[in-house]
Every structure is written in structure tokens, then in C-alpha cells.
Design an enzyme around this catalytic site. Structure first.
Site, PDB file in Angstrom:
ATOM      1  N   ASP A  41     -10.400  13.140 -10.293  1.00 26.51           N
ATOM      2  CA  ASP A  41      -9.083  13.212 -10.692  1.00 26.51           C
ATOM      3  C   ASP A  41      -8.512  13.076 -12.320  1.00 26.51           C
ATOM      4  O   ASP A  41      -9.383  12.485 -12.626  1.00 26.51           O
ATOM      5  CB  ASP A  41      -7.547  12.689  -9.912  1.00 26.51           C
ATOM      6  CG  ASP A  41      -7.708  12.853  -8.562  1.00 26.51           C
ATOM      7  OD1 ASP A  41      -7.786  14.203  -8.250  1.00 26.51           O
ATOM      8  OD2 ASP A  41      -7.014  12.210  -7.842  1.00 26.51           O
TER       9      ASP A  41
ATOM     10  N   LYS B   6      -4.691  17.038 -11.442  1.00 28.69           N
ATOM     11  CA  LYS B   6      -3.537  18.249 -11.407  1.00 28.69           C
ATOM     12  C   LYS B   6      -2.966  17.319 -12.546  1.00 28.69           C
ATOM     13  O   LYS B   6      -2.515  16.147 -12.846  1.00 28.69           O
ATOM     14  CB  LYS B   6      -2.828  17.796 -10.624  1.00 28.69           C
ATOM     15  CG  LYS B   6      -3.240  17.995  -8.686  1.00 28.69           C
ATOM     16  CD  LYS B   6      -2.711  18.067  -7.633  1.00 28.69           C
ATOM     17  CE  LYS B   6      -2.996  18.344  -6.525  1.00 28.69           C
ATOM     18  NZ  LYS B   6      -4.992  17.649  -5.714  1.00 28.69           N
TER      19      LYS B   6
ATOM     20  N   MET C 131       4.929   7.979 -10.042  1.00 30.07           N
ATOM     21  CA  MET C 131       5.120   8.793 -10.800  1.00 30.07           C
ATOM     22  C   MET C 131       6.302   9.517 -10.343  1.00 30.07           C
ATOM     23  O   MET C 131       6.900  10.221  -9.991  1.00 30.07           O
ATOM     24  CB  MET C 131       4.650  10.128  -9.475  1.00 30.07           C
ATOM     25  CG  MET C 131       3.080  10.183  -9.014  1.00 30.07           C
ATOM     26  SD  MET C 131       2.311  10.760  -8.014  1.00 30.07           S
ATOM     27  CE  MET C 131       2.617   9.276  -6.673  1.00 30.07           C
TER      28      MET C 131
END
Length: 259
Positions: free
Chosen positions: A38, A60, A171
Site C-alpha cells: 500500500d 490507493k 483519514m
């Protein structure tokens, strides 16, 4: 000829500093045939950590998912069924907002042996790097970790506003305006200390401080960007020199290894 079934190992890469990988994580990477990694995992040193492995970037970014989650799961399963020892290297801990549970389920449904190596979650370690303990005997006996990836519902905001202790949001930069406004609307003290810690455990680590009523303005003024961890609670006031200490430690570690 029967093809040997390989395996999948989900590895928590911690907050990004390779020194915070566990011994088990380093061992798994060293034995890997394939590593799917990641964006927030410690991938800069993968050539050394996984010298015999094929490295596959499946990271991502906010609003940009070049390889969908179901495709990642398909790659994991297909490569393991072909006999490969596959490592899925994820930032933080695989089971803390990392979709690790979905990947484990996909492997189990396909009959692929799968195990999980926990990682150091950024929910605790990044505040610590900024000098913020998520709990403190005299002011916070609990902490709550929240995903800010999607907007929180009024019910969730009301619940959080009344919990007490420390709130850690991962996030959450995009939805910070609605989160802070919602917490205030449901009764959280507008003077509650808040910190936004960017780029934890990197040379670019930076903390922006404010209160519930001011952190949005302060974040805009500072140009805050993800990845960042938001900490809300009285413990924020305990921060002392965390960014400077973390940067010094990284510099010392780099000097010691000659990198």
C-alpha cells in the site's frame, strides 16, 4: 502434476518507519515471493526487506483507486493458488480500517491458507510521535478510534460528543469541517484541544494545534494534507516537542545506517 498451494500473509507495516516493523513482519517479507504493498506501508526499503520478491504497488490515494479492492483480493488468491508465498503489506495494522478482514475472507473462501501479522497502528503511534498520549491517568481513561473516510451520521456525532476521553480520527481531513461542526453542535466544548498530525514518523512530520472551534481555520492556514491523524481531547495539551524529537530520531537512525 499437482501445483502446490501457496499462502497469504497480511502484514501490518506500522506508521511508515521501517524501524517499527515487527520481527515477524521482517521475517515474512524476507520469505516472500510476491509483495502487494500500500501507499502508506514502508515500501521504500522493500528491495532490501524482500530481496527475492516481485513487488506490486496496489496503493490507493484519496479519490483515486487504480486497483479496486476486489481486484487486489483476486490477485492475492490467484498468486497463492499458483504456489506463491504472498505478502500483503499494509500501513498500520491490517485490522484497523485496513480492509484486512475482507482479504482474509476472500482467502478463506478460496481455500488459501492465510495468517495475519499485526502492525503498530497509527491511531496510537502517530499521536505519540507528536508527544500526545491517547490516555492519561488524570484526564483520559479511554480513547475511541474513528474512520473519517466517510461523513459521520448525526447519531455517530452525538455519541462521540458525549463519550469523553480522547477521540482519534484516521483519514479525516476531507470531512474535518463536518466532524468538528457536528461535535460542537452536539455539545462538545468548543475550547476542546485538537491536533492534526501530518506525515507521522517521516522527516515531514508536522503538527497543527487548535481547539474544536479553531482547528479548521488553523488547518486551512497551514495547508494541512493527508495522510494525517486528528486527535481531539484534553491530552492534546500535553504535547511537548514531539515533532522535533521524532525528526531527530529519524535523522539519527539514517546516520547510523548510512542512508
Amino acid at each position: 502434476m499437482t501445483v502446490r498451494t501457496g499462502s497469504v500473509t497480511l502484514v501490518g507495516g506500522g506508521p511508515g518507519d521501517p524501524d517499527l516493523l515487527t520481527v515477524a513482519a521482517v521475517r515474512a517479507l524476507g520469505e516472500a515471493d510476491v509483495v502487494l504493498f500500500d501507499r502508506l506501508a514502508p515500501h521504500e526499503t522493500l528491495a532490501d526487506l524482500a530481496p527475492h520478491a516481485e513487488l506490486v504497488d496496489v496503493g490507493k490515494r484519496p479519490g483515486h483507486h487504480p486497483i479496486p479492492q476486489d481486484e487486489i483480493e483476486r490477485i492475492l488468491v490467484d498468486r497463492a493458488l499458483a504456489g506463491a508465498n504472498v505478502v500483503r503489506l499494509k500501513g498500520g495494522d491490517p485490522f484497523v480500517f485496513g480492509r484486512g478482514g475482507e482479504e482474509v475472507d476472500a482467502c478463506r473462501r478460496a481455500g488459501v491458507p492465510v495468517r495475519v501479522i499485526p502492525g503498530v497502528t497509527s491511531a496510537i503511534s502517530v499521536p505519540a510521535a507528536a508527544g500526545i498520549p491517547v490516555t492519561h491517568r488524570n484526564m483520559s481513561r479511554m480513547f475511541t478510534v474513528v474512520s473519517g473516510h466517510a461523513p459521520l451520521s448525526p447519531g455517530e456525532l452525538e455519541h462521540l460528543a458525549g463519550l469523553g476521553g480522547t477521540i482519534v480520527i484516521l483519514m479525516g481531513i476531507t470531512n474535518l469541517p463536518s466532524i468538528t461542526a457536528g461535535l460542537a453542535r452536539f455539545g462538545m466544548d468548543r475550547a476542546m484541544p485538537v491536533a492534526v498530525v501530518e506525515q507521522g514518523y517521516s522527516a515531514r512530520q508536522r503538527t497543527t494545534f487548535g481547539h474544536l472551534s479553531t482547528i479548521l481555520t488553523e488547518s486551512v492556514r497551514a495547508g494541512v494534507r493527508s495522510p494525517a491523524v486528528v486527535v481531539i481531547g484534553e491530552v492534546v495539551a500535553l504535547a511537548r516537542g514531539g515533532d522535533a524529537d521524532a525528526a531527530a530520531a529519524l535523522t539519527d537512525a539514517a546516520a547510523a545506517t548510512g542512508s
